[in-house]
Design an enzyme around this catalytic site. Sequence first.
Site, PDB file in Angstrom:
ATOM      1  N   ASP A   1       0.857  -1.188   0.000  1.00 42.98           N
ATOM      2  CA  ASP A   1       0.000   0.000   0.000  1.00 42.98           C
ATOM      3  C   ASP A   1       0.889   1.234   0.000  1.00 42.98           C
ATOM      4  O   ASP A   1       1.757   1.373   0.872  1.00 42.98           O
ATOM      5  CB  ASP A   1      -0.895   0.014   1.249  1.00 42.98           C
ATOM      6  CG  ASP A   1      -1.994  -1.046   1.191  1.00 42.98           C
ATOM      7  OD1 ASP A   1      -1.986  -1.832   0.224  1.00 42.98           O
ATOM      8  OD2 ASP A   1      -2.832  -1.075   2.097  1.00 42.98           O
TER       9      ASP A   1
ATOM     10  N   ASP B   1     -15.381  -3.034  -1.474  1.00 43.89           N
ATOM     11  CA  ASP B   1     -15.059  -2.837  -0.065  1.00 43.89           C
ATOM     12  C   ASP B   1     -16.365  -2.618   0.684  1.00 43.89           C
ATOM     13  O   ASP B   1     -17.181  -1.789   0.263  1.00 43.89           O
ATOM     14  CB  ASP B   1     -14.148  -1.617   0.103  1.00 43.89           C
ATOM     15  CG  ASP B   1     -12.920  -1.689  -0.800  1.00 43.89           C
ATOM     16  OD1 ASP B   1     -12.441  -2.811  -1.031  1.00 43.89           O
ATOM     17  OD2 ASP B   1     -12.443  -0.642  -1.266  1.00 43.89           O
TER      18      ASP B   1
END
Length: 243
Positions: A8, A129
């Site tokens: 990330d 998500d």
Amino acid sequence: MIIIPAIDLKNGCCVRLEQGLMEKDTVFNDDPGAQAVEWQRQGGEILHIVDLDGAFAGEPKNRSAIEAIVKSVTIPTQLGGGIRDIATIEAYLSLGIGRVIIGTAAQRNPAFVKEACAKFPGKIVVGIDAKNGMVAVQGWAEVTGITATELARQFEGDGVSAIIYTDISRDGMMQGPNIQATKALAEAIKIPVIASGGLSSLQDIENLIAIESSGVTGVITGKAIYSGAINLAEAIALTKKQR
């Protein structure tokens, strides 16, 4: 079942967030290319890259770090964060990214997913998500009124390679993935599902292997391998035993 290590990116560094909160970040490595090499060395078969700044801004933000990762490894990569148009997909694929992940834009404009799949067959993944089963977008800053399953069903027949399902409440919390919700989603659609969020032990991997027949083909891991809670090479060896 494939174990997919995550990188990330925030401000050019490898970080982990807790529950998607940008202010709750921990920097693990300021050299993303070196980190990518390490995950490949430990047996990683695919790398999962997220441009966190891009996800919040709605446009690519960590291009030089992404380029460094692609140049450093020989394994395939998949990338998400801020991908909202065909030009961005094209730019990333020509950079050497293997598959791109469409998140927010998939919820806001499902026709964009169909167009992208037609233009780049086999290269498009949809990231869903969810918070309490409801889809969250814009770097998880906004929760919508649509369920993960309802959204996923819209892409049946479009040619989507996989759906990455992240349970936000589990992400970075080391409490184990949401097995029940992941299994329910995988059983509701024909598209392969990749689990994400909360992986914390080899037992969690065993639990995911147990629902592989439902259509769960992989799992993304971040915090667990950075903190040392899971040894990536051991985790991969465990899944290879089952193949």
